[in-house]
Structures are given as C-alpha cells and as structure tokens.
Design a protein around this motif. Structure first.
Motif, mmCIF file in Angstrom:
data_model
loop_
_atom_site.group_PDB
_atom_site.id
_atom_site.type_symbol
_atom_site.label_atom_id
_atom_site.label_comp_id
_atom_site.label_asym_id
_atom_site.label_seq_id
_atom_site.Cartn_x
_atom_site.Cartn_y
_atom_site.Cartn_z
ATOM 1 N N SER A 32 16.671 103.621 -78.054
ATOM 2 C CA SER A 32 15.916 102.369 -78.099
ATOM 3 C C SER A 32 16.830 101.194 -77.794
ATOM 4 C CB SER A 32 15.289 102.193 -79.486
ATOM 5 O OG SER A 32 14.849 100.873 -79.682
ATOM 6 N N LYS A 33 16.323 100.224 -77.032
ATOM 7 C CA LYS A 33 17.085 99.003 -76.763
ATOM 8 C C LYS A 33 17.245 98.163 -78.026
ATOM 9 C CE LYS A 33 15.575 98.474 -71.943
ATOM 10 N NZ LYS A 33 14.876 97.602 -70.971
ATOM 11 N N ASN A 34 16.301 98.305 -78.969
ATOM 12 C CA ASN A 34 16.299 97.440 -80.150
ATOM 13 C C ASN A 34 17.303 97.865 -81.209
ATOM 14 O OD1 ASN A 34 14.216 95.896 -79.052
ATOM 15 N ND2 ASN A 34 12.667 97.315 -79.827
ATOM 16 N N ASP A 35 17.267 99.144 -81.586
ATOM 17 C CA ASP A 35 18.111 99.556 -82.704
ATOM 18 C C ASP A 35 18.995 100.757 -82.414
ATOM 19 O OD1 ASP A 35 16.289 101.575 -82.578
ATOM 20 O OD2 ASP A 35 15.300 101.129 -84.475
ATOM 21 N N GLY A 36 18.982 101.245 -81.176
ATOM 22 C CA GLY A 36 19.852 102.353 -80.819
ATOM 23 C C GLY A 36 19.379 103.714 -81.289
ATOM 24 N N HIS A 47 40.670 97.143 -84.169
ATOM 25 C CA HIS A 47 39.364 97.520 -83.626
ATOM 26 C C HIS A 47 38.283 96.638 -84.237
ATOM 27 C CE1 HIS A 47 36.027 100.834 -83.204
ATOM 28 N NE2 HIS A 47 35.784 99.753 -82.489
ATOM 29 N N ARG A 48 37.655 95.842 -83.384
ATOM 30 C CA ARG A 48 36.531 94.996 -83.802
ATOM 31 C C ARG A 48 35.240 95.636 -83.302
ATOM 32 N NH1 ARG A 48 36.100 88.869 -81.424
ATOM 33 N NH2 ARG A 48 33.852 88.845 -81.006
ATOM 34 N N PHE A 49 34.253 95.763 -84.194
ATOM 35 C CA PHE A 49 33.011 96.424 -83.841
ATOM 36 C C PHE A 49 32.160 95.534 -82.923
ATOM 37 C CE2 PHE A 49 33.086 98.820 -88.158
ATOM 38 C CZ PHE A 49 34.052 99.675 -87.652
ATOM 39 N N SER A 50 31.439 96.172 -82.008
ATOM 40 C CA SER A 50 30.524 95.458 -81.119
ATOM 41 C C SER A 50 29.403 94.811 -81.921
ATOM 42 C CB SER A 50 29.927 96.419 -80.094
ATOM 43 O OG SER A 50 30.936 97.016 -79.314
ATOM 44 N N SER A 51 29.090 93.577 -81.592
ATOM 45 C CA SER A 51 28.083 92.828 -82.356
ATOM 46 C C SER A 51 26.697 93.439 -82.236
ATOM 47 C CB SER A 51 28.053 91.373 -81.883
ATOM 48 O OG SER A 51 29.285 90.742 -82.156
ATOM 49 N N TRP A 52 26.345 93.956 -81.045
ATOM 50 C CA TRP A 52 24.992 94.479 -80.863
ATOM 51 C C TRP A 52 24.723 95.647 -81.802
ATOM 52 C CZ3 TRP A 52 23.453 99.404 -79.561
ATOM 53 C CH2 TRP A 52 24.412 100.265 -79.024
ATOM 54 N N GLN A 53 25.746 96.445 -82.052
ATOM 55 C CA GLN A 53 25.568 97.588 -82.929
ATOM 56 C C GLN A 53 25.454 97.152 -84.397
ATOM 57 O OE1 GLN A 53 28.637 100.617 -82.878
ATOM 58 N NE2 GLN A 53 27.194 102.118 -82.093
ATOM 59 N N ILE A 54 26.251 96.157 -84.775
ATOM 60 C CA ILE A 54 26.170 95.617 -86.133
ATOM 61 C C ILE A 54 24.776 95.042 -86.375
ATOM 62 C CG2 ILE A 54 27.024 93.830 -87.691
ATOM 63 C CD1 ILE A 54 29.005 96.049 -87.392
ATOM 64 N N ARG A 87 19.365 95.254 -88.836
ATOM 65 C CA ARG A 87 17.899 95.238 -88.739
ATOM 66 C C ARG A 87 17.297 96.491 -89.364
ATOM 67 N NH1 ARG A 87 18.994 93.082 -83.554
ATOM 68 N NH2 ARG A 87 18.831 95.160 -82.627
ATOM 69 N N GLU A 88 17.951 97.607 -89.130
ATOM 70 C CA GLU A 88 17.446 98.884 -89.635
ATOM 71 C C GLU A 88 17.544 98.974 -91.154
ATOM 72 O OE1 GLU A 88 18.726 103.600 -89.411
ATOM 73 O OE2 GLU A 88 19.383 102.219 -87.844
ATOM 74 N N ASN A 89 18.649 98.508 -91.717
ATOM 75 C CA ASN A 89 18.901 98.710 -93.140
ATOM 76 C C ASN A 89 18.468 97.548 -94.034
ATOM 77 O OD1 ASN A 89 20.640 101.363 -93.513
ATOM 78 N ND2 ASN A 89 21.379 100.374 -91.646
ATOM 79 N N LEU A 90 18.325 96.355 -93.467
ATOM 80 C CA LEU A 90 17.991 95.197 -94.296
ATOM 81 C C LEU A 90 16.500 94.889 -94.338
ATOM 82 C CD1 LEU A 90 20.857 92.673 -93.385
ATOM 83 C CD2 LEU A 90 20.710 94.213 -95.347
ATOM 84 N N GLU A 102 15.543 87.280 -100.418
ATOM 85 C CA GLU A 102 16.635 86.624 -101.137
ATOM 86 C C GLU A 102 17.960 87.347 -100.908
ATOM 87 O OE1 GLU A 102 13.851 87.677 -102.465
ATOM 88 O OE2 GLU A 102 12.747 85.822 -102.953
ATOM 89 N N PHE A 103 17.898 88.680 -100.902
ATOM 90 C CA PHE A 103 19.123 89.453 -100.669
ATOM 91 C C PHE A 103 19.677 89.174 -99.279
ATOM 92 C CE2 PHE A 103 21.216 93.099 -98.762
ATOM 93 C CZ PHE A 103 22.248 93.336 -99.660
ATOM 94 N N ARG A 104 18.788 89.154 -98.284
ATOM 95 C CA ARG A 104 19.247 88.931 -96.908
ATOM 96 C C ARG A 104 19.910 87.563 -96.761
ATOM 97 N NH1 ARG A 104 13.965 90.602 -93.608
ATOM 98 N NH2 ARG A 104 12.992 90.777 -95.649
ATOM 99 N N TYR A 105 19.345 86.579 -97.434
ATOM 100 C CA TYR A 105 19.924 85.232 -97.379
ATOM 101 C C TYR A 105 21.327 85.228 -97.996
ATOM 102 C CZ TYR A 105 20.805 80.383 -98.690
ATOM 103 O OH TYR A 105 21.382 79.155 -98.866
#
Length: 761
Positions: free
Chosen positions: A222-226, A459-466, A471-474, A480-483
């Motif tokens: 998927s383009k959205n979440d891999g 090693h810095r992780f790619s932003s798109w994957q983060i 999106r998948e886990n939050l 309130e938690f996300r904020y």
C-alpha cells in the motif's frame, strides 16, 4: 427523477443500476456509453460500463480519480480497460476508457470517452464484470484444516448436490484411493479466502492434484502504510533463473479486500510445459513451518520452498524480484556506458549461477561521492506502492543543497544478505568512502547491513516509514495521547526531558506492554529530532520526506522498455540544474545585506544557497541578546536569547585557545553552518572572520573541483585519473556551451583554450 405508482421512472438517456448488482428492467443492456449519459452515482456508472464491457468482450478496472480543490471530495473518476498501462506483461497500454464527472446536482455524467481498443476483444459475454457478479464464495477454515491433514485428497462438493448457504463452498474430505481420486475445484477469479495463507495452501493443494509445484512470487504494498495489498503464487517453473525453469506463465494473484479477506483477482491456468502426475506429499509436516506469516517476515522475503525427507521446509534459494528480462537489457546498457565513460562501474550479484541484485554508477557519481559522500540517502521508496521493478538510488546533497546521484541499484529482495552485498559494492565503487550518516528505512535487514558495512555511521530512519507506522499504531489511541506524543517528540529540549516525558506518557495511558512503543523508544536515536540534531545530515530536514532524485520520471512502476531512456533523461535534467548553479556561483556575486567583514568573507567563499542560509542567521542574530554567565580561564559561557521572547534561548560555550565554539541548538553539527547564537557571541567578542574549522569545504563554490592527490584521498592512480578526466571534461563543456552562444564568445573561448593549452605542452 419522477415517481409513479411507487416505482422510480427515469427520463430518456438516464441509466439506473442497483448497487447490489441486479439491473432494473428499464435498463437497455444494449445501450452504449456516450457523452452526456447520466447516473445517480459513480458506482452506477462503473456497473453500467462493466455490463457494456461484458457484452463487448473486455474487462474494466477503476482508474484515476480527481478531487475538488475546494473540499477534497471526488469530482471525477475514470474507468478503464483492464489492459490499460504497462505495469504487467498482460497489459498493452489500451486507451479505452470512460470518465464521469460529478455535477452540482449530485449526478454523475460521462464527459469523456474512448471506445477504441488496441487489442482483440473476446466473444460477447465472455468476460464477466467483477462488479456485477454475485458475492464470491469464501473458502472456510475447514478447507484449510483438511489441507493440513497428511495423506488426504480433497473434493470440492456442494452439500446434497444443491447450492451452499450464503454462497460458501463446502469441501468434503475423501480418502485417497487409486484412480478414483478427484481433483480440487479449480481456482477462479472472485474466489475468496479468510487469510493469504489459506489461499496459498489451497493453491498448493490444487497444484498437487493437477501436477505442478508452487512458489511464492511477487508482493505489492500500500502507498499509505506499506502493508501488503496483494500476493502472487506462481508455478515453480516461472522465470529462467534456474535450468529447470522454463518461464511458465501460470499464476494466481490474491488481493486484500476492505473486509480483511483476500480474493483471487488475477489468474492464469495455462502452463507452457507438461504437467506431472498428481502429486501428494507423503510426509507429515507442520503447517507453521511452511506458513508465510506476514508478521514474521514483515512481508519482505519471497522464498522458494522445498521439502526435505524429514518433512520440514527449507529455503532452496532466495527469490529475485527482478524480472529475468531486465538483466540482458541492463548489461548491454552498462557495456555501452563503460565504453563511453572510463569511470563507469557496475556489478551484478550472482547466486548459484543466477543473477540477482544489480548496482551501477558512472564516473560523475563516483567523483561526486568523493566530495559529497558524507551523507547518503538510500531511497527505496519503490516499496511504498505496487512496483514492477525494485529500483533504488543512493543520493547525496551537493554544495548547492541539490540532490546528487551516488549510484543506482535493482534490489533482488529485502534480506540482510542482499543489503550487505549492496552496501559493500557501493563502498568498493566509491573508493572506500565511508559516510558519516545514512538515511534509510527502518527494516531490521537494513539496520544490520549498515552496522556491518558502515560501523560508526549514524542510521536515521526514513520519515515516510515512521509516519506510516504512526498512522497504523496511533489510530486506536485517544486524541489526548496523540497530542502529548507529538509534543514529547518535537518539543523536548534535553534527553532527560524526553525520557521523563515519554515514561510519564506510557504510564499515564497504561501502555507499558505496547511492543511498538517500546521498539520506537529503543531506537529513539534514529528518529527523534532531539537525538539527530547533534549528527551531521547536511541540513536535510528531520521529519520531512526526502524528494526522490528522479521524481515521477523513473520509479518502481517504470516498464523495462522505457526505463533506460527515462533514467538518462532524468539524470541529465538534474545535472543540467547543477551546472546552472555552478555557473551562477562562479560568475555572479551574492548580494550582501550588511557591511560586516564576516559577511564579505562568506559571500566570497560560499555558494549562493549556503550564503543565503548564513546571511539569514547573521541578520537574525541582531534580534538576540548575549549575556555572559560563566568564565574560567579561556572558557566562557553565554546565554543568548531573543529580545522579545525569553523562552527562545540557547547556551553558547567559547574557548579562546583555538577559537572553538558550540551551541546547544547544534545547528553547525547538523547542517555545517554556524547559527545566529554563535554569530551573536562572535559579535560580542569582536571576531570579524569565521575560524577556518567552521567553513566546511563541501559548502564552498569550488567544492566540486577540490581533487586531492591520490595519497591523501586513498584512491588509486587509475581512479584519480578518471576523476580528473570528468572534472576537465565538465569544465570544457562549460566553455563549449558559453562559446557557442555568439561568434564573439566563440573567438574568446577558443583563444582562452588555445593559450591555456600552450602551458600544458
């Protein structure tokens, strides 16, 4: 729309289709699509086009959609022939389509249409529109349970000879017995499964009954979440990587539905070889041992599974996701380029006589790495979507802050061994250039390969994957938690503050057992801005997706016949932009907004882009106040804060011994340009020129032409010669380009080159 006797009536030219797939009697099935034809919804338009396609003899797919700039709603949609495009071998680039547009009334109207196809059409009624079919049956878990039993053949049979309730097929178990054995029901488009593993086991059992073996083929994301959206299971004789393979085209592809079930959406049952006798596994073996659970492999490894006498499954060889037809085309291109460019390098990974990953870099890319190889981006963004070819690039940042190509590759698969080979090959091609920092995906295989080949590199992780993982886990977390999560990541100023806030957050929402949060915390130094600021990344912004070097010109969807010309065109376009910036930096002067000596020094040395960054920091420093807070011997410490904002403050430490300085904002460590806080302290100390250690050679106007002698740079004399050839050739090209704009400039350029030539002989 009018109403009569409780029934809906429709004006002439309006077609109404019931979404369930049953067509009302008013619809004339022989009606052809035409501009102006109106529908109640885009789904009804698709249903109508599907009926028309079924009658004419082709299949349809949902194509591109367009959104309103005002509110983002869908404003028009395209429905295309299934053979549109070139992403698969079965597609021919067919131009046939209809486009429907939503009007202010809410109706959808055909506003564009193309009826001509570039391929033969099937017989009338031969192709059934998947939209209008009844809901396909779901293979129940009972089938899979039976498949797992040893020495058992299956028979697809409808209970009591009648239809199965709810459209579900029931499979009865039958004992094997001589020639009385009956095959499984054949797969067909629309067949559904609860999981991908059930589909695999079904196809494997079907293959046994027919007389061939199965391998796990390509997967799509998927383009959205891999996440994995579809998978292919192929005949074991697909491809040509092994002498036993004959390029068989038989396969079954399954696609994930919104309901989390999987459906067969593409199928080819024709083999180009003789089928063997019906094959039944005689050994007992564990389903778990052959189960390709996506959570275990992260869907990244495609394997050829074979059975041992013990009944256990082993990997015979690692599957390559590169089509066999790519290798001869690329090798011919490499040989042509090598004849033109003495610095051209390429390497092909070979495993048991089969070609796998491929890497290449021309002389200019290798030379650029000697100047700008301190920060390297491995761009594997092909993995964001369904891809035809696993095309990846090594990209750096030049002295104009433009992306510069440092190598290209086709990656056979996403295993540790594959990435280790790739990094080692790049390292060899770039004369053992060891990057300080690498931006790449988060996958464990990549992390392990970087540790092996580039020890010490950050090693810095790619932003798109983060972002995709967040999106998948939050999404199930409270708002309130996300904020508070975002605030912890982006507003923490010290490691102590971050750790305290993170632990408090986890405890507050009772998330100590959350595996993903624990994993992200353990890897915080590879993605949290606070930890990355002290590492050199040439100013590449944290949290932003890095632009692809080739943009949309070359990507994972580029077909083979277009790949090389588009690759060359995209590369030349980028390098032309670089030449323009070089010309401007050498022939034009940056405008300085101050009369300070420090600004004049940097204006002479830096490129336009870097001087602009420096000048912005210098101008901003005028809005800050510096207060000495500590002094002992040659060491001084200052608190530098903005005049109108006391919260905007940083600590600057200065040593008079070697004019060394550091700031808590760490801009110089991250970007290589001094910050406004340090410049304010320099102003207080009356330091009128930047110390040499704070002027990075990579940001200078002549950075590209700083060729070091072989002994200092560690390159061989042959490689150094190739670098010098490229450098002189580029300089000569600039003379040619400028000298051919007019007769006068031609005479001047010719005279300069002739006089310069005299000094060489």
């Amino acid at each position: 729309m009018y109403e009569s006797d409780g029934l809906n009536a429709f004006p002439v030219g309006i077609v109404h289709v019931i979404n369930s797939g049953n067509v009302e009697s008013e619809v004339d099935l022989r009606m052809e699509p035409s501009v102006g034809l109106e529908f109640d919804s885009s789904d009804e338009a698709r249903d109508f086009y599907g009926l028309y396609a079924m009658r004419v003899g082709f299949k349809i797919r949902t194509g591109q959609l367009y959104r309103s700039r005002r509110d983002g709603s869908v404003s028009s949609r395209r429905f295309v022939c299934s053979k549109e495009g070139f992403q698969l071998n079965s597609r021919t680039g067919c131009p046939a389509f209809i486009r429907v547009q939503r009007r202010d009334s809410g109706k959808w109207v055909i506003d564009q249409i193309q009826k001509d196809h570039n391929h033969e059409l099937g017989l009338e009624g031969e192709n059934n529109s998947p939209v209008l079919q009844q809901k396909p049956p779901v293979v129940p878990k009972s089938l899979v349970e039976v498949l797992r039993r040893p020495k058992v053949k299956l028979l697809g049979q409808i209970e009591n000879g009648g239809s199965s309730p709810s459209g579900i097929i029931n499979f009865k178990r039958q004992k094997r017995g001589g020639d009385g054995r009956q095959p499984l029901p054949e797969p067909y488009t629309g067949l559904e499964f609860n999981t991908a593993n059930e589909a695999y086991e079904y196809y494997q059992s079907y293959a046994e009954s027919v007389g061939f073996r199965v391998r796990i083929g390509q997967l799509f994301r998927s383009k959205n979440d891999g996440s994995i959206t579809s998978r292919r299971f192929v005949c074991s004789k697909e491809g040509f990587q092994h002498p036993s393979r004959v390029g068989c085209g038989a396969f079954m592809r399954i696609k994930k539905k919104d309901s989390e079930s999987w459906m067969v959406d593409r199928l080819n049952k024709d083999h180009n070889h003789d089928l063997g006798e019906q094959m039944v596994y005689e050994n007992k073996f564990s389903t778990a041992s052959k189960k390709f659970i996506e959570e275990e492999t992260n869907g990244m490894v495609s394997m050829d599974l074979g059975e041992m006498n013990t009944g256990k499954l082993i990997k015979r060889s690692r599957e390559s996701k590169i089509g066999t037809d790519w290798y001869p085309v690329l090798l011919e291109y490499f040989q042509t380029r090598q004849a033109e460019d003495t610095g051209f390098f390429y390497s092909v990974e070979v495993d048991n006589g089969s070609c796998r990953s491929v890497f290449w870099a021309d002389g200019r890319s290798r030379y650029s790495c000697s100047q700008f190889g301190d920060v390297v981006i491995l761009d594997t963004s092909y993995r964001k979507s369904n891809y035809v070819v696993p095309f990846a690039t090594f990209v750096g940042v030049n002295h104009h802050k433009q992306p510069v190509l440092l190598g290209s590759a086709l990656i056979a698969n996403e295993s540790k061994e594959c990435f280790t080979w790739l990094f080692q090959t790049w390292f060899k091609a770039m004369s053992s250039c060891r990057p300080k920092s690498v931006i790449a995906d988060q996958d464990m295989a990549i992390q392990q390969a970087i540790t092996v080949v580039f020890p010490g590199a950050h090693h810095r992780f790619s932003s798109w994957q983060i972002r995709a993982k967040e999106r998948e886990n939050l999404r199930s977390m409270p708002i309130e938690f996300r904020y508070e999560y975002e605030k912890c990541i982006y507003e923490s100023q010290t490691t102590v503050e971050f750790n305290t806030t993170w632990n408090s957050l986890v405890n507050k929402y009772n998330l100590k057992g959350n595996a993903w949060l624990q994993q992200m915390y353990d890897k915080r130094e590879s993605w949290v801005p606070l930890y990355l600021r002290g590492k050199f990344f040439a100013g590449i912004p944290i949290g932003e997706t890095v632009e692809s070097f080739f943009g949309t010109q070359v990507n994972g969807q580029t077909p083979l016949r277009e790949f090389i010309p588009r690759y060359e065109q995209g590369l030349e376009q980028r390098r032309e932009d670089e030449r323009k910036e070089d010309f401007n930096s050498f022939n034009l002067q940056s405008f300085s907004q101050t009369k300070e000596a420090i600004a004049e020094q940097c204006r002479r040395l830096y490129t336009f882009t870097i001087f602009k960054i420096f000048q912005d920091e210098l101008l901003q420093s005028y809005s800050y106040i510096g207060i000495k807070t500590y002094e002992e011997g040659t060491i001084c410490r200052y608190l530098v804060r903005r005049s109108e904002n006391e919260n905007d403050k940083h600590a600057v430490t200065f040593s008079a011994v070697n004019l060394s300085v550091n700031c808590s904002c760490q801009m110089f460590e991250f970007e290589g340009v001094l910050c406004r806080h340090v410049l304010k302290v320099f102003k207080l100390l009356n330091i009128r020129e930047l110390p040499s250690q704070y002027i990075l050679p990579r940001w200078l106007r002549n950075a590209e032409y700083r060729i070091l002698c072989g002994a200092e740079s560690g390159v061989s004399s042959q490689e150094l010669k190739a670098f010098m050839i490229w450098s002189l050739r580029e300089t000569a090209c600039k003379y040619v380009e400028c000298g051919t704009t007019s007769v006068e400039k031609y005479k001047l350029a010719y005279e300069i080159m002739r006089e310069g030539g005299k000094k060489l002989y």
